[in-house]
Design an enzyme around this catalytic site. Structure first.
Site, PDB file in Angstrom:
ATOM      1  N   HIS A 104      22.754  36.224  24.797  1.00 43.84           N
ATOM      2  CA  HIS A 104      22.439  36.361  26.116  1.00 43.84           C
ATOM      3  C   HIS A 104      22.401  37.707  26.237  1.00 43.84           C
ATOM      4  O   HIS A 104      22.890  38.754  25.393  1.00 43.84           O
ATOM      5  CB  HIS A 104      23.806  35.901  26.988  1.00 43.84           C
ATOM      6  CG  HIS A 104      23.549  35.724  28.313  1.00 43.84           C
ATOM      7  ND1 HIS A 104      23.874  36.983  29.173  1.00 43.84           N
ATOM      8  CD2 HIS A 104      23.422  34.846  29.240  1.00 43.84           C
ATOM      9  CE1 HIS A 104      23.669  36.629  30.349  1.00 43.84           C
ATOM     10  NE2 HIS A 104      23.303  35.409  30.415  1.00 43.84           N
ATOM     11  N   ILE A 138      18.175  39.171  36.397  1.00 42.86           N
ATOM     12  CA  ILE A 138      19.091  38.615  36.547  1.00 42.86           C
ATOM     13  C   ILE A 138      20.176  38.925  37.538  1.00 42.86           C
ATOM     14  O   ILE A 138      20.268  39.965  37.989  1.00 42.86           O
ATOM     15  CB  ILE A 138      20.008  38.880  35.102  1.00 42.86           C
ATOM     16  CG1 ILE A 138      19.168  38.218  33.923  1.00 42.86           C
ATOM     17  CG2 ILE A 138      21.619  38.541  35.078  1.00 42.86           C
ATOM     18  CD1 ILE A 138      19.809  38.602  32.585  1.00 42.86           C
ATOM     19  N   GLU A 164      15.103  34.896  29.770  1.00 41.93           N
ATOM     20  CA  GLU A 164      15.730  35.598  31.002  1.00 41.93           C
ATOM     21  C   GLU A 164      15.367  36.951  31.223  1.00 41.93           C
ATOM     22  O   GLU A 164      16.073  37.760  30.608  1.00 41.93           O
ATOM     23  CB  GLU A 164      17.209  35.508  30.707  1.00 41.93           C
ATOM     24  CG  GLU A 164      17.864  34.259  30.718  1.00 41.93           C
ATOM     25  CD  GLU A 164      19.594  34.590  31.024  1.00 41.93           C
ATOM     26  OE1 GLU A 164      19.986  33.984  32.124  1.00 41.93           O
ATOM     27  OE2 GLU A 164      20.078  35.058  30.299  1.00 41.93           O
ATOM     28  N   ALA A 185      24.043  31.380  37.237  1.00 45.48           N
ATOM     29  CA  ALA A 185      25.508  31.744  36.817  1.00 45.48           C
ATOM     30  C   ALA A 185      25.924  31.943  38.568  1.00 45.48           C
ATOM     31  O   ALA A 185      26.385  31.053  39.065  1.00 45.48           O
ATOM     32  CB  ALA A 185      25.403  33.258  36.259  1.00 45.48           C
ATOM     33  N   SER A 186      25.522  33.075  39.097  1.00 50.17           N
ATOM     34  CA  SER A 186      26.201  33.648  40.372  1.00 50.17           C
ATOM     35  C   SER A 186      25.584  32.348  41.410  1.00 50.17           C
ATOM     36  O   SER A 186      26.563  32.364  42.265  1.00 50.17           O
ATOM     37  CB  SER A 186      25.528  34.797  40.664  1.00 50.17           C
ATOM     38  OG  SER A 186      24.335  35.014  40.790  1.00 50.17           O
ATOM     39  N   ASN A 214      26.738  29.125  33.721  1.00 50.46           N
ATOM     40  CA  ASN A 214      27.367  30.222  33.020  1.00 50.46           C
ATOM     41  C   ASN A 214      28.221  30.937  33.778  1.00 50.46           C
ATOM     42  O   ASN A 214      28.016  31.704  34.633  1.00 50.46           O
ATOM     43  CB  ASN A 214      26.296  31.151  32.399  1.00 50.46           C
ATOM     44  CG  ASN A 214      26.803  32.279  31.773  1.00 50.46           C
ATOM     45  OD1 ASN A 214      28.064  32.427  31.410  1.00 50.46           O
ATOM     46  ND2 ASN A 214      26.089  33.185  31.190  1.00 50.46           N
ATOM     47  N   LEU A 215      29.716  30.598  33.618  1.00 49.86           N
ATOM     48  CA  LEU A 215      30.710  31.120  34.407  1.00 49.86           C
ATOM     49  C   LEU A 215      31.022  32.577  34.010  1.00 49.86           C
ATOM     50  O   LEU A 215      31.826  33.345  34.830  1.00 49.86           O
ATOM     51  CB  LEU A 215      32.076  30.295  34.451  1.00 49.86           C
ATOM     52  CG  LEU A 215      31.676  28.943  34.967  1.00 49.86           C
ATOM     53  CD1 LEU A 215      33.390  28.289  34.795  1.00 49.86           C
ATOM     54  CD2 LEU A 215      31.233  28.861  36.462  1.00 49.86           C
ATOM     55  N   GLY A 236      17.752  34.103  38.381  1.00 45.53           N
ATOM     56  CA  GLY A 236      17.464  34.210  39.580  1.00 45.53           C
ATOM     57  C   GLY A 236      17.269  32.805  40.303  1.00 45.53           C
ATOM     58  O   GLY A 236      17.005  32.808  41.565  1.00 45.53           O
TER      59      GLY A 236
END
Lengths: 213, 213, 213, 213
Positions: free
Chosen positions: C84, C137, C132, C193-194, C6-7, C172
């Protein structure tokens, strides 16, 4: 000077705070209490000026779960906050809620974060706008001390659009000195919450607030 | 005169409309197309001026499902609508989305329903505001004919707050005559949707629109 | 194992990440990228599986500022996240957005925070649900390590309502070990994501992720 | 059989309807009134069972403009509607509002439109779910007559997820015959609004409703 105590969803007994407010010899100050909608009835019965924390932009009709202006008025409220930073509204709904407030003759105060939004809020014609920088809410640091320019800018912003709109000052107000400082910056009222609602002795906290006025 | 064709979520092929717009010898008119966000790329490739229908009030970061200004700019957009009656925004978010638009140098147009909201929208400092009485949207009756005073009032309202903000006129525009009438009432642009997006021949519809200018 | 990157609204070049994903020999893993809507076109052109971060619950029509399923499909997306934690939806809109996704044959994954909401999400019939826990997150602590029971509970919750609904595990995840742990707890996919979007070398980060599968 | 009269934002005097409800010898029926939040106090004082039309998913704290469960309970409410079609909530907020209702021991009824959403609502563990096809609301045509299958499907849907969750039937109920029909389809309660709130004689309307039970 107008002093509005916003009880938010705090556990504090609203009638206790209302009676404290009613007992304060407010002299130059006009004190109002904004409780939960379900508490308006009980708070208004103490005789204190009672405000809603919000009104819906609806008229009579099929609107389940709304906060109808007429119902808040029936319960004894005579004013309302709108667009508090904890309850941001659509621009069109602020306009609609101001119309709802007008139907029942409420005093109105539209909250906003910065001078641009203060100008926009003032353009909708409320009785007052309140500037509450979100970073100062509940901080114990009064906006009048942390960022006096934002109050001055708010006063100027409101005036540039509609000089009849009062400016209130929120966020971090807890002492009489803060109230005086707000007044000196051009505010005609203050909004506060935890400073009174979380005080051991709300009557004493309110008396201190209005004492130097 | 600025002419913005809002493609909404219509089934019409956005590239077909974009090419039609690019083909029109717009003379005194500047034509832009506002497609779905996912179509910005394809529309912008035709060379036509391309607008977003909305931007989120976010910066780079953890904002899933947002419409980031920088992404719309990457895809080729150069302007954005905000607060369309089909996508009403919180006052604070209009302010935030205007900041987002400023980051990428977009032209901005904030929609509103009535002169009070036009004043509020103009107070936030967009490039333009658009007055779109909701009862006329998609009606085929141009606001300039059904209620010319609302356009005059909108122009006056915007001017009273910020004379540098242009006023566009939406709702019911479908002919060149409507565009001329809007201009005569003080509007510097028009917003339209079904008049072009649902036309059998969008190029002809656009040519008719700009012909009398 | 399904791996969805997920950007969000990150500053990272989406095409760079998409090309990295396309270059990874994913073996037992199926990698998809969820960019900003305006970037779907460019990401899908790399050949990588492309997801939307959100779809609106609308059909073709007058819906300015919406994210129309058909437009996302035109641009090349084949799946979508919904609900989300950064974009919570109304229950009725999750249902409507799943209908929209069905119209264009998208894979769907509805996010939720806890087993009760997972059950509710699964009851709406998506292809997958993702658990999630919001506190994890972006924490770098994988849910599979911090709270393995929540993944097991989510798998059980979804199964109790609809055994055909897959469970993905978000929050995570950053290493191949995390992905394996999620799989062992019953998850058939991961959301991250990150861990990839902020990696110095997204291709290496993705290769590490899928390596142990 | 449970009969909930939703007063919405109707102009009707809520105490008049509450007293009518209190006066009806309800026999096999249990009658409750859901007034505006500001009217809970006055309605509960009549002795009738009083419901909120909505609760916010918040705990005690800084939540201006919320509808705190504890405040509704203080005023005398003992139950709440949630997610009414006129007040659709986010999935996560329905979950949070059910938690809030649990804190104060309220009965809960989550509304939904169709069997899929009924399943999702039931999965969150309320006391009841209500099926209210939006096209029948206020129509005077009872759902039990217009579309009996939707009631049967709702009962089956709730049962498939959690057999302890009751199903109520809303939309178009106005006569005792409608209530009986709903019961025969498996509903254990009905929601109605205009049928009583707009009746010339609310006590007679309520007496008729419960008469055949």
């Amino acid at each position: 000077m107008f002093v509005l105590v916003n009880l938010k969803a705090y556990p504090r007994d609203p009638v206790e705070v209302a009676e404290a407010a009613a007992s304060v010899d407010s002299g130059a100050a006009e004190i109002a209490i904004a409780p939960q909608t379900a508490h308006i009835d009980a708070v208004a019965e103490t005789g204190v000026q009672t405000w809603a924390q919000h009104l819906s932009p609806v008229e009579h009709g099929s609107h389940t779960g709304s906060t109808l202006a007429e119902a808040a008025a029936d319960a004894g409220a005579t004013g309302t906050l709108l667009n508090h930073s904890e309850n941001r509204l659509k621009l069109a709904d602020i306009d609609g809620s101001l119309d709802a407030a007008d139907r029942v003759g409420f005093d109105t105060c539209v909250c906003a974060n910065n001078p641009d939004q203060i100008r926009a809020a003032a353009a909708l014609g409320p009785d007052a706008v309140a500037v509450e920088p979100p970073e100062l809410i509940g901080s114990g640091t009064p906006v009048s001390k942390a960022d006096p320019d934002i109050v001055r800018d708010a006063v100027e912003a409101a005036e540039s659009v509609d000089p009849t709109v009062d400016v209130y000052c929120g966020a971090g107000i807890s002492t009489g000195e803060d109230v005086v400082a707000a007044r000196e910056l051009g505010a005609e009222g203050v909004l506060l919450a935890s400073g009174v609602a979380k005080a051991d002795d709300p009557a004493a906290a309110l008396a201190d607030l209005v004492d130097p006025l």
